[in-house]
Design a protein around this motif. Sequence first.
Motif, PDB file in Angstrom:
ATOM      1  N   GLY A  22      16.995   4.859  -3.629  1.00  0.00           N
ATOM      2  CA  GLY A  22      15.769   4.939  -4.414  1.00  0.00           C
ATOM      3  C   GLY A  22      14.787   3.847  -4.060  1.00  0.00           C
ATOM      4  O   GLY A  22      13.578   4.094  -3.930  1.00  0.00           O
ATOM      5  N   ALA A  23      15.281   2.612  -3.880  1.00  0.00           N
ATOM      6  CA  ALA A  23      14.404   1.499  -3.507  1.00  0.00           C
ATOM      7  C   ALA A  23      13.770   1.741  -2.151  1.00  0.00           C
ATOM      8  O   ALA A  23      12.571   1.487  -1.954  1.00  0.00           O
ATOM      9  N   GLY A  24      14.567   2.244  -1.192  1.00  0.00           N
ATOM     10  CA  GLY A  24      14.024   2.512   0.132  1.00  0.00           C
ATOM     11  C   GLY A  24      12.942   3.575   0.111  1.00  0.00           C
ATOM     12  O   GLY A  24      11.890   3.425   0.747  1.00  0.00           O
ATOM     13  N   ILE A  25      13.161   4.654  -0.646  1.00  0.00           N
ATOM     14  CA  ILE A  25      12.182   5.744  -0.697  1.00  0.00           C
ATOM     15  C   ILE A  25      10.896   5.296  -1.368  1.00  0.00           C
ATOM     16  O   ILE A  25       9.790   5.550  -0.874  1.00  0.00           O
ATOM     17  N   ILE A  26      11.015   4.610  -2.509  1.00  0.00           N
ATOM     18  CA  ILE A  26       9.820   4.178  -3.239  1.00  0.00           C
ATOM     19  C   ILE A  26       8.998   3.220  -2.385  1.00  0.00           C
ATOM     20  O   ILE A  26       7.762   3.352  -2.279  1.00  0.00           O
ATOM     21  N   LYS A  27       9.634   2.251  -1.765  1.00  0.00           N
ATOM     22  CA  LYS A  27       8.894   1.266  -0.969  1.00  0.00           C
ATOM     23  C   LYS A  27       8.344   1.880   0.319  1.00  0.00           C
ATOM     24  O   LYS A  27       7.299   1.455   0.814  1.00  0.00           O
ATOM     25  N   TYR A  28       9.030   2.887   0.841  1.00  0.00           N
ATOM     26  CA  TYR A  28       8.498   3.585   2.012  1.00  0.00           C
ATOM     27  C   TYR A  28       7.221   4.340   1.627  1.00  0.00           C
ATOM     28  O   TYR A  28       6.213   4.275   2.335  1.00  0.00           O
ATOM     29  N   PHE A  29       7.270   5.054   0.519  1.00  0.00           N
ATOM     30  CA  PHE A  29       6.079   5.760   0.040  1.00  0.00           C
ATOM     31  C   PHE A  29       4.937   4.775  -0.206  1.00  0.00           C
ATOM     32  O   PHE A  29       3.795   5.016   0.190  1.00  0.00           O
ATOM     33  N   GLU A  30       5.264   3.668  -0.847  1.00  0.00           N
ATOM     34  CA  GLU A  30       4.230   2.700  -1.234  1.00  0.00           C
ATOM     35  C   GLU A  30       3.551   2.079  -0.023  1.00  0.00           C
ATOM     36  O   GLU A  30       2.332   1.846  -0.032  1.00  0.00           O
ATOM     37  N   ASN A  31       4.308   1.811   1.025  1.00  0.00           N
ATOM     38  CA  ASN A  31       3.760   1.078   2.163  1.00  0.00           C
ATOM     39  C   ASN A  31       3.331   1.970   3.318  1.00  0.00           C
ATOM     40  O   ASN A  31       2.434   1.581   4.075  1.00  0.00           O
ATOM     41  N   ILE A  32       3.962   3.118   3.491  1.00  0.00           N
ATOM     42  CA  ILE A  32       3.634   3.988   4.614  1.00  0.00           C
ATOM     43  C   ILE A  32       2.616   5.049   4.204  1.00  0.00           C
ATOM     44  O   ILE A  32       1.551   5.179   4.819  1.00  0.00           O
ATOM     45  N   PHE A  33       2.908   5.802   3.162  1.00  0.00           N
ATOM     46  CA  PHE A  33       1.998   6.865   2.736  1.00  0.00           C
ATOM     47  C   PHE A  33       0.654   6.305   2.285  1.00  0.00           C
ATOM     48  O   PHE A  33      -0.380   6.932   2.474  1.00  0.00           O
ATOM     49  N   SER A  34       0.683   5.129   1.667  1.00  0.00           N
ATOM     50  CA  SER A  34      -0.570   4.546   1.183  1.00  0.00           C
ATOM     51  C   SER A  34      -1.466   4.073   2.328  1.00  0.00           C
ATOM     52  O   SER A  34      -2.646   3.784   2.116  1.00  0.00           O
ATOM     53  N   ALA A  35      -0.919   3.982   3.550  1.00  0.00           N
ATOM     54  CA  ALA A  35      -1.708   3.505   4.693  1.00  0.00           C
ATOM     55  C   ALA A  35      -2.506   4.618   5.366  1.00  0.00           C
ATOM     56  O   ALA A  35      -3.328   4.350   6.243  1.00  0.00           O
ATOM     57  N   PHE A  36      -2.278   5.869   4.972  1.00  0.00           N
ATOM     58  CA  PHE A  36      -3.002   6.986   5.575  1.00  0.00           C
ATOM     59  C   PHE A  36      -4.387   7.120   4.936  1.00  0.00           C
ATOM     60  O   PHE A  36      -4.544   7.772   3.900  1.00  0.00           O
ATOM     61  N   ASN A  37      -5.403   6.517   5.552  1.00  0.00           N
ATOM     62  CA  ASN A  37      -6.763   6.636   5.046  1.00  0.00           C
ATOM     63  C   ASN A  37      -7.472   7.819   5.709  1.00  0.00           C
ATOM     64  O   ASN A  37      -6.877   8.559   6.501  1.00  0.00           O
ATOM     65  N   ASP A  38      -8.758   7.999   5.405  1.00  0.00           N
ATOM     66  CA  ASP A  38      -9.514   9.150   5.924  1.00  0.00           C
ATOM     67  C   ASP A  38      -9.565   9.166   7.452  1.00  0.00           C
ATOM     68  O   ASP A  38      -9.448  10.217   8.085  1.00  0.00           O
ATOM     69  N   THR A  39      -9.739   7.986   8.055  1.00  0.00           N
ATOM     70  CA  THR A  39      -9.824   7.906   9.518  1.00  0.00           C
ATOM     71  C   THR A  39      -8.524   8.347  10.178  1.00  0.00           C
ATOM     72  O   THR A  39      -8.522   9.112  11.154  1.00  0.00           O
TER      73      THR A  39
ATOM     74  N   GLY B 288      -2.587   7.893   1.084  1.00  0.00           N
ATOM     75  CA  GLY B 288      -3.611   6.867   0.875  1.00  0.00           C
ATOM     76  C   GLY B 288      -3.578   6.375  -0.559  1.00  0.00           C
ATOM     77  O   GLY B 288      -2.517   6.058  -1.108  1.00  0.00           O
ATOM     78  N   GLU B 289      -4.725   6.347  -1.204  1.00  0.00           N
ATOM     79  CA  GLU B 289      -4.785   5.905  -2.592  1.00  0.00           C
ATOM     80  C   GLU B 289      -4.114   6.899  -3.537  1.00  0.00           C
ATOM     81  O   GLU B 289      -3.787   6.552  -4.679  1.00  0.00           O
ATOM     82  N   GLY B 290      -3.915   8.129  -3.083  1.00  0.00           N
ATOM     83  CA  GLY B 290      -3.276   9.142  -3.913  1.00  0.00           C
ATOM     84  C   GLY B 290      -1.788   9.294  -3.679  1.00  0.00           C
ATOM     85  O   GLY B 290      -1.205  10.318  -4.065  1.00  0.00           O
ATOM     86  N   TRP B 291      -1.149   8.288  -3.074  1.00  0.00           N
ATOM     87  CA  TRP B 291       0.279   8.406  -2.784  1.00  0.00           C
ATOM     88  C   TRP B 291       1.107   8.518  -4.059  1.00  0.00           C
ATOM     89  O   TRP B 291       2.199   9.092  -4.053  1.00  0.00           O
ATOM     90  N   HIS B 292       0.570   8.008  -5.184  1.00  0.00           N
ATOM     91  CA  HIS B 292       1.292   8.128  -6.453  1.00  0.00           C
ATOM     92  C   HIS B 292       1.464   9.597  -6.855  1.00  0.00           C
ATOM     93  O   HIS B 292       2.446   9.945  -7.524  1.00  0.00           O
ATOM     94  N   LEU B 293       0.497  10.438  -6.467  1.00  0.00           N
ATOM     95  CA  LEU B 293       0.604  11.862  -6.778  1.00  0.00           C
ATOM     96  C   LEU B 293       1.803  12.482  -6.056  1.00  0.00           C
ATOM     97  O   LEU B 293       2.578  13.242  -6.649  1.00  0.00           O
TER      98      LEU B 293
END
Length: 392
Positions: free
Chosen positions: A290-307, A333-338
Motif C-alpha cells: 500500500g505504501a509503495g502504490i500510494i507514493k508511486y501515484f503521488e510522485n509519478i502520476f502527479s508529474a504528468f503535466n499538460d506538456t 497531474g494535479e488530478g492524481w487524487h481522482l
Amino acid sequence: MSNTKIVSPKKDMIFMAILSAVVLTMPIWLQPFGAAYPDLMQKFMIFGIFAIGYNILFGLTGYLSFGHAAFLGVGSYTAVWSFKLLSMNVIPAMIFGTVLSGLFALAIGFVSLRRSGIYFSILTLAFAQMSYNLAYSVLTPITNGETGLQLEQADPRVLDRMSGIVDDGSLPTPNLFGIEGIGYSGFYICAALMLISFFIYLRIFRSPFGLKLRAIKSNQNRMGYTGFSTRPYLMTAFVISGMYAGLAGSLLAVTDPLAGAERMQWTASGEVVLITILGGVGTLIGPLLGAGIIKYFENIFSAFNDTVLLNAFSFLPDWLAHPVASVVGLFVGEGWHLTLGLVFMLIVIFLPGGIMEGITRLTRLVTKRDKAEPKSEAHETKEKEQTSAGEV
C-alpha cells in the motif's frame, strides 16, 4: 483462534531473505517503472515503516486511530533538534525520536483507550489536531511555527564539535558515521531500518502477544467476560505503533532536515489509514504494498503535466491529441487524487481485504488449475482405455 496457522521460523527466515533481496535490488527492478531514484525509494521505505507500525494497532486489534500523524511529527521535530543540539549522526536522532514518540503515545493512549470504536477514533483525531495547532502557533519557540524547524550554521552540535568535526562553511548533511543520509546511501540506510522494523513486526505478528491482539479484534467483550484484561495489551500495541511512527518521522528528517507542522495534520493520519486498507488490513506484506502504490501515484502520476501528455499523444492528429490529453489530464497531474480515489473505491468494493486479497485469490485460482489439469488428463486416458476395450 483455531484458524490461526502456525508458521515455522525457517519459513519466516526464508520470507525475510526474499523480502531483503527484493528491497535491496529496488534500484534495478524499479528502473522500467521510472521510480528508481533515491528520494522516492526512501519514501517507500519510510512510509512502509509508518504503515507496518500502524498495522500493529489497526490491523491486529481493530482500533482505528486518526491521530498517528502526531507521532510522525514528534519524531521529525525531535530528530531535527538532535541534529541542531547534539550531532548530525542519525543514530541519536532516531533513538530520541522513537522514544519521545513512544512516551507521547503512552500519554495519548492512556486517555484514548478508555473508549473504543468511533469514540476512540475521534479522541485520537482530537489529540492530533491539538498537537498540530500547538506546533503551528503556541509552541513556536520549539517548532518555529509555520516556517518549520530547520538547521542553521550557528547550531551548537555539541557532540560533533567534541569529536573534532569542523564546519566547512555550509550546512552539514545527516549521516551515519560519515555515510550520507541522502542519495542511494540514504536509501540503503532507510532500507536496512525498514527490514529491521519489519522483522520485529513479524516476530510480534507470530508471537503469543500478537495472537492476543487478534483475539481482541475478534471479540474483545468475550475476552473481558473471561476475566482477561485487554487494556494493557492495547496500550502496548498503541505505544509500539507510535514508536514506529516516530521512527518514520525521524527518517523523514534525515532525508530532509526540516520539520513542519503539516506532518501532524489529519491528512497525514488519513494517508496511513488509506495505505493500510489499500494493501490489506492485518496482513504481513500488505502495508508495504500500500505504501509503495500510494507514493508511486503521488510522485509519478502527479508529474504528468499538460506538456508531458501532449508529447505522449503526439502520434495522434492535433484535433484529437488535445481533447484526449485534456481528458487524461483529469486523472493525472494535479488530478492524481481522482485516480487514487477510483482505485481505492474499486479495491474496497471488489477486494475488501485489499491488494493481498487479490493476490490470494489469484494464487488459489492458479493452484486449482494446476491441480485440475493432471486429473483431467488421467480422466481422458481412462476414457480412451475404456473405449479401446469396448471396441475389442
